[in-house]
Design an enzyme around this catalytic site. Structure first.
Site, PDB file in Angstrom:
ATOM      1  N   ASP A 243      -9.274 -39.174  13.348  1.00 12.50           N
ATOM      2  CA  ASP A 243      -8.231 -38.205  13.038  1.00 12.50           C
ATOM      3  C   ASP A 243      -8.855 -36.860  12.700  1.00 12.50           C
ATOM      4  O   ASP A 243      -9.614 -36.749  11.742  1.00 12.50           O
ATOM      5  CB  ASP A 243      -7.417 -38.723  11.835  1.00 12.50           C
TER       6      ASP A 243
ATOM      7  N   ASP B 295       1.382 -37.444   7.846  1.00 11.38           N
ATOM      8  CA  ASP B 295       0.270 -36.990   7.005  1.00 11.38           C
ATOM      9  C   ASP B 295       0.807 -36.616   5.633  1.00 11.38           C
ATOM     10  O   ASP B 295       1.414 -35.561   5.479  1.00 11.38           O
ATOM     11  CB  ASP B 295      -0.374 -35.747   7.607  1.00 11.38           C
TER      12      ASP B 295
END
Ligand code: DX5
Length: 214
Positions: A170, A34
């Site tokens: 997500d 991320d």
């Protein structure tokens, strides 16, 4: 069978390599890094060197670089050189998304596009012929451990009606939300907290998600 994609945002960074290896040995299908710049989202995380480190720790499975950054085209080459197999571009992050997608492909990675919760499905329609996947954010990006946005399910269903591509989700994905997301059409499940904060460890977290969507 939906793919399980642990995201390292919630990993124990004092032993990142070990945690990634545990995820790979437990059958993770991909690992997601991320990437956050403190502008596109109110958090600051990892750069290309961390993708390279994850690449070394997980040589056998694809690594995704999820670029939650403004003007991602500035960093595409660096993340591709670092070993990202997939570079995921936020639709909201650049006015030149088509060019950014082609930049990813020119540097040998596969391109995906990402929709934030408030961004309509229609915003990716023109890109579907040139990307390999669409990531539907089921939380407002920036932090792990948030609650799944239930309205995402209808959005996943509407996206599935216009594409056969992989749909990844997500944010707040756990044993209760994962089955609903898969039923709506998701084929890849990103999970940080449900994997790396599982009380019985990474392998148990991945196993629980697999069981939940079996
Ligand atoms: C954006 C991040 C998170 C992370 C997964 O905020 O990309 O979505 O990957 O977070 P959790 O802990 O909800 O699985």
């Amino acid at each position: 069978m939906a793919g399980i994609v642990p995201s390292i945002l919630s990993a124990d960074l004092t032993r990142l390599g070990e945690q990634v290896r545990e995820a790979v040995e437990a059958g993770a299908d991909r690992i997601q890094v991320d990437v956050m710049d403190g502008h596109f989202v109110p958090n600051l995380t990892f750069g290309p060197d961390v993708v390279a480190a994850v690449r070394r720790a997980a040589p056998g499975i694809p690594v995704e670089a999820h670029l939650m950054v403004e003007q991602p085209e500035r960093f595409v080459e660096a993340f591709c050189r670092a070993g990202a197999d997939y570079v995921l571009l936020q639709v909201e992050s650049t006015p030149s998304l088509y060019r950014a997608v082609h930049l990813v492909r020119e540097h040998g990675a596969r391109a995906g596009v990402v929709l934030n919760p408030a961004t309509p499905v229609e915003m990716v329609r023109e890109l579907l012929p040139v990307v390999c996947m669409v990531l539907v954010m089921t939380v407002e990006p920036g932090f792990g451990g948030q609650s799944f946005i239930p309205e995402s399910l209808d959005k996943i269903r509407r996206l599935r009606r216009i594409t056969e591509l992989d749909i990844e989700v997500d944010g707040g994905i756990d044993v209760s939300t994962a089955p609903m997301a898969v039923a709506a059409g998701a084929t890849l499940l990103v999970a940080g907290t449900a994997v790396f904060d599982h009380p019985e460890g990474v392998a148990a977290g991945i196993r629980a998600l697999r069981e939940a969507v079996r």
